[in-house]
Design a protein around this motif. Structure first.
Motif, PDB file in Angstrom:
ATOM      1  N   GLY A 190       0.802  -1.223   0.000  1.00 29.36           N
ATOM      2  CA  GLY A 190       0.000   0.000   0.000  1.00 29.36           C
ATOM      3  C   GLY A 190       0.828   1.262   0.000  1.00 29.36           C
ATOM      4  N   ILE A 191       2.127   1.148  -0.226  1.00 32.21           N
ATOM      5  CA  ILE A 191       2.998   2.327  -0.230  1.00 32.21           C
ATOM      6  C   ILE A 191       3.233   2.782  -1.671  1.00 32.21           C
ATOM      7  CG2 ILE A 191       5.261   3.225   0.419  1.00 32.21           C
ATOM      8  CD1 ILE A 191       5.201   1.032   2.685  1.00 32.21           C
ATOM      9  N   LYS A 192       3.863   1.953  -2.474  1.00 35.38           N
ATOM     10  CA  LYS A 192       4.073   2.288  -3.883  1.00 35.38           C
ATOM     11  C   LYS A 192       3.148   1.494  -4.791  1.00 35.38           C
ATOM     12  CE  LYS A 192       8.642   4.221  -3.793  1.00 35.38           C
ATOM     13  NZ  LYS A 192       9.810   4.474  -4.572  1.00 35.38           N
ATOM     14  N   LYS A 201      -8.715   2.218 -11.038  1.00 37.41           N
ATOM     15  CA  LYS A 201      -8.413   3.544 -10.488  1.00 37.41           C
ATOM     16  C   LYS A 201      -8.954   3.730  -9.067  1.00 37.41           C
ATOM     17  CE  LYS A 201      -8.976   8.412 -11.611  1.00 37.41           C
ATOM     18  NZ  LYS A 201      -9.507   9.379 -12.561  1.00 37.41           N
ATOM     19  N   ASP A 202     -10.143   3.242  -8.813  1.00 37.15           N
ATOM     20  CA  ASP A 202     -10.799   3.483  -7.525  1.00 37.15           C
ATOM     21  C   ASP A 202     -10.762   2.281  -6.577  1.00 37.15           C
ATOM     22  OD1 ASP A 202     -11.460   6.060  -8.390  1.00 37.15           O
ATOM     23  OD2 ASP A 202     -13.286   5.323  -9.367  1.00 37.15           O
ATOM     24  N   VAL A 203      -9.970   1.256  -6.898  1.00 43.89           N
ATOM     25  CA  VAL A 203      -9.910   0.067  -6.044  1.00 43.89           C
ATOM     26  C   VAL A 203      -8.490  -0.104  -5.521  1.00 43.89           C
ATOM     27  CG1 VAL A 203     -10.206  -2.434  -5.944  1.00 43.89           C
ATOM     28  CG2 VAL A 203     -11.782  -1.048  -7.324  1.00 43.89           C
ATOM     29  N   PHE A 204      -8.338  -0.041  -4.208  1.00 43.04           N
ATOM     30  CA  PHE A 204      -7.037  -0.206  -3.575  1.00 43.04           C
ATOM     31  C   PHE A 204      -6.825  -1.679  -3.200  1.00 43.04           C
ATOM     32  CE2 PHE A 204      -7.810   4.263  -3.142  1.00 43.04           C
ATOM     33  CZ  PHE A 204      -6.553   4.822  -3.297  1.00 43.04           C
ATOM     34  N   LEU A 205      -5.597  -2.152  -3.417  1.00 44.80           N
ATOM     35  CA  LEU A 205      -5.246  -3.520  -3.050  1.00 44.80           C
ATOM     36  C   LEU A 205      -5.067  -3.630  -1.545  1.00 44.80           C
ATOM     37  CD1 LEU A 205      -2.472  -4.231  -5.720  1.00 44.80           C
ATOM     38  CD2 LEU A 205      -4.822  -5.111  -5.723  1.00 44.80           C
ATOM     39  N   GLN A 206      -5.470  -4.746  -0.991  1.00 45.01           N
ATOM     40  CA  GLN A 206      -5.139  -5.061   0.393  1.00 45.01           C
ATOM     41  C   GLN A 206      -3.660  -5.446   0.422  1.00 45.01           C
ATOM     42  OE1 GLN A 206      -7.161  -4.838   3.148  1.00 45.01           O
ATOM     43  NE2 GLN A 206      -8.543  -3.842   1.695  1.00 45.01           N
ATOM     44  N   PRO A 207      -2.919  -5.139   1.469  1.00 46.70           N
ATOM     45  CA  PRO A 207      -1.525  -5.584   1.537  1.00 46.70           C
ATOM     46  C   PRO A 207      -1.439  -7.101   1.356  1.00 46.70           C
ATOM     47  CG  PRO A 207      -1.971  -3.998   3.272  1.00 46.70           C
ATOM     48  CD  PRO A 207      -3.302  -4.335   2.632  1.00 46.70           C
ATOM     49  N   GLY A 208      -0.465  -7.527   0.556  1.00 48.63           N
ATOM     50  CA  GLY A 208      -0.303  -8.955   0.322  1.00 48.63           C
ATOM     51  C   GLY A 208       0.541  -9.248  -0.902  1.00 48.63           C
ATOM     52  N   ILE A 209       0.630 -10.518  -1.229  1.00 49.27           N
ATOM     53  CA  ILE A 209       1.387 -10.999  -2.382  1.00 49.27           C
ATOM     54  C   ILE A 209       0.403 -11.222  -3.531  1.00 49.27           C
ATOM     55  CG2 ILE A 209       2.904 -12.825  -3.269  1.00 49.27           C
ATOM     56  CD1 ILE A 209       4.168 -11.229  -0.983  1.00 49.27           C
ATOM     57  N   ARG A 269      -2.817   0.194  -6.369  1.00 45.63           N
ATOM     58  CA  ARG A 269      -3.970  -0.276  -7.147  1.00 45.63           C
ATOM     59  C   ARG A 269      -3.620  -1.447  -8.055  1.00 45.63           C
ATOM     60  NH1 ARG A 269      -3.797   5.113  -6.727  1.00 45.63           N
ATOM     61  NH2 ARG A 269      -5.632   6.147  -5.880  1.00 45.63           N
ATOM     62  N   GLY A 270      -2.345  -1.604  -8.350  1.00 45.32           N
ATOM     63  CA  GLY A 270      -1.887  -2.637  -9.271  1.00 45.32           C
ATOM     64  C   GLY A 270      -0.484  -2.298  -9.736  1.00 45.32           C
ATOM     65  N   ILE A 271      -0.123  -2.821 -10.899  1.00 43.79           N
ATOM     66  CA  ILE A 271       1.214  -2.584 -11.441  1.00 43.79           C
ATOM     67  C   ILE A 271       1.098  -2.119 -12.882  1.00 43.79           C
ATOM     68  CG2 ILE A 271       2.244  -4.344  -9.938  1.00 43.79           C
ATOM     69  CD1 ILE A 271       2.455  -6.138 -12.493  1.00 43.79           C
ATOM     70  N   PHE A 272       2.250  -1.733 -13.446  1.00 39.11           N
ATOM     71  CA  PHE A 272       2.287  -1.476 -14.882  1.00 39.11           C
ATOM     72  C   PHE A 272       3.512  -2.144 -15.453  1.00 39.11           C
ATOM     73  CE2 PHE A 272       4.464   2.201 -13.032  1.00 39.11           C
ATOM     74  CZ  PHE A 272       5.616   2.283 -13.800  1.00 39.11           C
ATOM     75  N   ARG A 273       3.437  -2.444 -16.746  1.00 39.94           N
ATOM     76  CA  ARG A 273       4.559  -3.056 -17.469  1.00 39.94           C
ATOM     77  C   ARG A 273       4.767  -2.243 -18.728  1.00 39.94           C
ATOM     78  NH1 ARG A 273       8.575  -4.852 -20.030  1.00 39.94           N
ATOM     79  NH2 ARG A 273       8.875  -7.066 -20.433  1.00 39.94           N
ATOM     80  N   ASP A 274       5.941  -1.634 -18.837  1.00 40.22           N
ATOM     81  CA  ASP A 274       6.302  -0.871 -20.029  1.00 40.22           C
ATOM     82  C   ASP A 274       7.010  -1.780 -21.016  1.00 40.22           C
ATOM     83  OD1 ASP A 274       5.268   1.327 -18.786  1.00 40.22           O
ATOM     84  OD2 ASP A 274       7.194   2.257 -18.339  1.00 40.22           O
ATOM     85  N   ILE A 275       6.578  -1.727 -22.268  1.00 35.02           N
ATOM     86  CA  ILE A 275       7.173  -2.549 -23.320  1.00 35.02           C
ATOM     87  C   ILE A 275       7.590  -1.623 -24.461  1.00 35.02           C
ATOM     88  CG2 ILE A 275       6.799  -4.416 -24.974  1.00 35.02           C
ATOM     89  CD1 ILE A 275       4.755  -5.549 -22.955  1.00 35.02           C
TER      90      ILE A 275
END
Length: 171
Positions: free
Chosen positions: A23-25, A80-88, A28-34
């Protein structure tokens, strides 16, 4: 990253990216630049085609968008409006890409960044498997590790008759 090269030169790529979201960086998810635009050895512009077929989070389809960035495409995974719970979390990205192979007089060469350069975090473990069409022979290989434009060689190799796997090793 698992890459299968078809006889027509299309690369079928499946990437599995596991992250620890606190929940720090990663909120909401990740991105992958190609990268989809680069220059060859003779400074000619090359445009790579990219088609995203599927994106999963923990094995289930998830929301994603593909947007243009300076030299390529960014696959943004998450809402955009959904935050991830801390976890793997494990994200799987399946896509096709074309124009990653250089065709020369005596050989063909695959040029592909199997991990990417835009990560804000260190990569603890990486494996890239390249699967060639039946009958295609690996004449020579080269893999680089490290930051962009570095030519580190922190990896080990496992070869079979039509595949080669590169596993990073920590110094």
């Amino acid at each position: 990253t698992d890459i299968t090269i078809d006889l027509d030169g299309v690369l079928e790529v499946t990437e599995q990216i596991t992250v620890s979201a606190q929940g720090i960086k990663i909120k909401r998810g990740i991105f992958r630049d190609i990268p989809t635009q680069y220059k060859d050895f003779q400074d000619n512009p090359i445009r790579v085609l990219l088609q995203v077929d599927e994106v999963l989070k923990d094995g289930l389809p998830t929301i994603y968008t593909v947007e243009k960035i300076k030299n390529g495409k960014r696959i943004k995974i998450g809402e955009k409006d959904v935050f991830l719970q801390p976890g793997i979390y494990t994200y799987t990205i399946k896509y096709l890409t074309i124009n990653q192979i250089g065709f020369f007089q005596d050989f063909d060469a695959v040029y592909f960044n199997g991990i990417g350069n835009s990560w804000a975090f260190p990569i603890d473990k990486a494996k890239v498997t390249l699967r060639l069409p039946e009958g295609v022979q690996i004449l020579e290989y080269k893999c680089y590790t490290g930051e962009k434009k570095e030519i580190g060689e922190n990896y080990k190799i496992k070869m079979t008759s039509n595949a080669i796997r590169f596993d990073n090793i920590h110094p």
